[in-house]
Design a protein around this motif. Structure first.
Motif, mmCIF file in Angstrom:
data_model
loop_
_atom_site.group_PDB
_atom_site.id
_atom_site.type_symbol
_atom_site.label_atom_id
_atom_site.label_comp_id
_atom_site.label_asym_id
_atom_site.label_seq_id
_atom_site.Cartn_x
_atom_site.Cartn_y
_atom_site.Cartn_z
ATOM 1 N N UNK A 399 17.662 33.293 32.537
ATOM 2 C CA UNK A 399 16.622 33.177 33.584
ATOM 3 C C UNK A 399 16.077 31.752 33.669
ATOM 4 N N UNK A 400 15.596 31.386 34.846
ATOM 5 C CA UNK A 400 15.023 30.065 35.088
ATOM 6 C C UNK A 400 13.587 30.197 35.564
ATOM 7 N N UNK A 401 12.738 29.262 35.176
ATOM 8 C CA UNK A 401 11.377 29.221 35.709
ATOM 9 C C UNK A 401 11.338 28.410 36.996
ATOM 10 N N UNK A 402 12.266 27.448 37.118
ATOM 11 C CA UNK A 402 12.389 26.631 38.326
ATOM 12 C C UNK A 402 13.779 26.864 38.916
ATOM 13 N N UNK A 403 13.879 27.470 40.104
ATOM 14 C CA UNK A 403 15.188 27.759 40.688
ATOM 15 C C UNK A 403 16.021 26.501 40.889
ATOM 16 N N UNK A 404 17.344 26.665 40.854
ATOM 17 C CA UNK A 404 18.267 25.557 41.066
ATOM 18 C C UNK A 404 19.173 25.906 42.244
ATOM 19 N N UNK A 405 19.566 24.884 43.002
ATOM 20 C CA UNK A 405 20.364 25.121 44.206
ATOM 21 C C UNK A 405 21.827 25.328 43.872
ATOM 22 N N UNK A 406 22.415 26.368 44.450
ATOM 23 C CA UNK A 406 23.861 26.588 44.383
ATOM 24 C C UNK A 406 24.500 25.679 45.431
ATOM 25 N N UNK A 407 25.227 24.648 44.971
ATOM 26 C CA UNK A 407 25.742 23.645 45.909
ATOM 27 C C UNK A 407 26.890 24.183 46.747
ATOM 28 N N UNK A 408 27.435 25.355 46.404
ATOM 29 C CA UNK A 408 28.508 25.942 47.203
ATOM 30 C C UNK A 408 27.971 26.802 48.328
ATOM 31 N N UNK A 409 26.862 27.521 48.063
ATOM 32 C CA UNK A 409 26.325 28.445 49.065
ATOM 33 C C UNK A 409 25.022 27.949 49.683
#
Length: 539
Positions: A399-409
């Protein structure tokens, strides 16, 4: 010619090429699992993005990557091997609190086992659970309270050594790395007088051998060291690192066996009946080894809770390296920081001088709020171990507290799926200083932050000590953190109320060099080893 084609060197080379090809294929397979994460391209064909740069402290290069990619991204290690890297406190808390699900990679285990043996630092799984259960009572708060007078006694013995070098009480230039190490090594002496603080002694055979082990790791680090760690076939080749480590470790083991034998003799000499040894039959010995041997020889302790002589020996080496090295590093880096900002040093001196008792209890030391703030800040800003590597033992979702961008979608991800065998690097120094977590002054040495409300983002660290990863957390957290805190506070309490420290002029170009721990060194003088020359004068 036929001899050349079948010589051991060519056989090893051929096998290595095959391994490299297979490794490259494995990288391609693993990279496909990471291609949704943004990250830096490899900057070097062999070292990837973890290439050491002279004069640059650990975490510097990664700090720029975190500013560019955020708390979570993909990076490249040796041979461009991709790994998942994060300073997200929720993700790190997840990995560390599930420590047995995320063990150290085999090559990391091999590196440390070649140095310390299979002690509590290296063991994994059930073996680690058993060793930790046996060793843990020796680090209980009640035991640390009993050890605090020893910490203070050794601190005052260090003062006697310093005073001998202050000719006519005049300001002198002294290397505090060397002096503090003598003190912390004697502290860890297992109830045996090692003599490191004897006037004129300078060191001891055990201290010298331990120092040789540490120096061998940093001075001989290079391509072959990496290949031997990653590919076991290269370990049959003799190297200077292996030679120096083996020689020094033999000395440590020999002296360690003598210490163990002495402690066992003390037990038996006090027991009226050797078949009826109890946990308290150590004659009041309160040092670490005495406390552990109680559970090793006692008849009222199950066999499953006892350590073999080999395991006892491994604990000795582990405690020496993990104990004296880390505490010595923290104290010297703290002194450096106090010289960088003498106002902080003066404020600390004012507080520690308010105590009339020159030998305070642990509780009295802990009541010194600014001393506590300085120690917390030093461990946050200068963690002795700046990073740790873990490997997924099974498929999992982090799990993440700060979301990260999926560079494919283009979608934002609130968790990262990992497959068994994938590696996760936890850059402790970057997490401890990340501005997204600690605020815009996260990279500064600022003890006052601990006297105020911390940013809410630090709460995501969960059960980590002081919201930082310095002592890790979970089942693999630092078992001796209470010992370390009490020792560090005791030594700083004595040094700061007794001496004034300043940088020499001109101030050397210091940086923090990674060995087993992070130590101060001077750019251009690396061959002289770790050093911190300071002007020292009595208050």
């Amino acid at each position: 010619m036929s001899y050349l084609l079948t010589s051991p060197a060519h056989i090893i080379l051929g096998a290595a090429l095959i391994l490299l090809v297979l490794f490259a294929l494995e990288i391609r397979a693993l990279y496909a699992k990471y291609d949704y994460l943004d990250g830096s391209p490899s900057s070097h064909w062999f070292f990837g993005n973890v290439r050491p740069y002279p004069g640059m402290e650990p975490g510097t290069v990664m700090r720029e990557s975190f500013k560019k990619y955020g708390l979570t991204f993909r990076d490249r290690g040796f041979l461009s091997f991709p790994f998942f890297l994060t300073t997200d406190p929720r993700a790190i808390s997840h990995v560390l609190n599930l420590g047995y699900r995320y063990p150290k990679p085999n090559f990391v285990i091999w590196i440390f086992q070649s140095i310390t043996g299979l002690g509590v630092l290296v063991a994994e799984g059930d073996q680690h659970r058993r060793q930790r259960r046996i060793v843990a009572p020796s680090f209980a708060l009640s035991q640390i309270r009993d050890l605090t007078p020893i910490f203070l006694q050794k601190s005052y013995e260090l003062c006697k050594i310093i005073d001998l070098e202050l000719v006519d009480n005049q300001v002198q230039e002294l290397d505090m790395v060397r002096l503090v190490a003598r003190c912390t090594f004697d502290v860890i002496g297992f109830g045996t007088e090692l003599g490191c603080l004897d006037p004129g002694a300078g060191s001891s055979e055990l201290a010298d051998a331990t120092r040789d082990i540490v120096e061998a790791q940093v001075e001989t680090a290079g391509v072959m060291a990496v290949l031997q760690a990653k590919f076991p076939i290269f370990r049959i080749l003799p190297t200077d690192r292996e030679r120096r480590t083996k020689i020094a470790r033999k000395v440590v083991q020999r002296l360690g066996k003598e210490i163990i034998a002495k402690k066992k003799a003390e037990v038996h000499s006090r027991s009226m009946d050797e078949k009826n040894i109890k946990k308290d039959d150590i004659g009041g010995g309160k040092d670490l080894l005495s406390l552990i041997i109680r559970a090793t020889l006692a008849d009222d302790v199950p066999e499953s809770q006892k350590l073999s002589d080999e395991e006892l020996l491994a604990q000795i080496v582990t405690f020496i390296l993990a104990g004296f090295e880390t505490s010595s590093t923290c104290i010297t880096l703290t002194l450096e920081a106090l010289c960088n900002d003498t106002d902080i040093q003066d404020k600390l001196r004012q507080e520690v001088s308010t105590l009339d008792d020159a030998n305070p209890s642990l509780d009295s030391l802990n009541d010194l709020t600014y001393l506590d703030a300085v120690v917390r800040e030093s461990l946050r800003r200068f963690p002795p171990g700046p990073g740790t590597l873990r490997e997924a033992g099974q498929d999992d979702v982090i799990p993440l507290s700060v979301p990260v961008k999926n560079i494919k979608t283009g979608e934002m991800m609130r968790e990262i799926p990992v497959k068994k065998g994938q590696q996760i690097f936890i850059p402790i120094i970057n997490m401890n200083t990340n501005e997204e977590i600690w605020g815009p002054d996260g990279s500064e040495f600022k003890p006052e932050r601990w006297l105020e409300a911390l940013p809410e983002s630090t709460n995501e660290a969960g059960s980590m000590w002081s919201h930082q990863a310095t002592f890790l957390s979970g089942p693999r957290s630092c078992i001796g953190y209470r010992f370390a805190l009490a020792e560090i506070k005791s030594i700083l309490f004595v040094l700061i109320r007794t001496y004034r420290f300043e940088h020499i002029s001109p101030k050397p170009n210091f940086y923090h060099r990674q060995a087993i721990t992070m130590k101060p060194a001077i750019v251009g003088r690396e061959e002289e080893g770790a050093m911190l020359p300071l002007k020292v004068a009595r208050v």
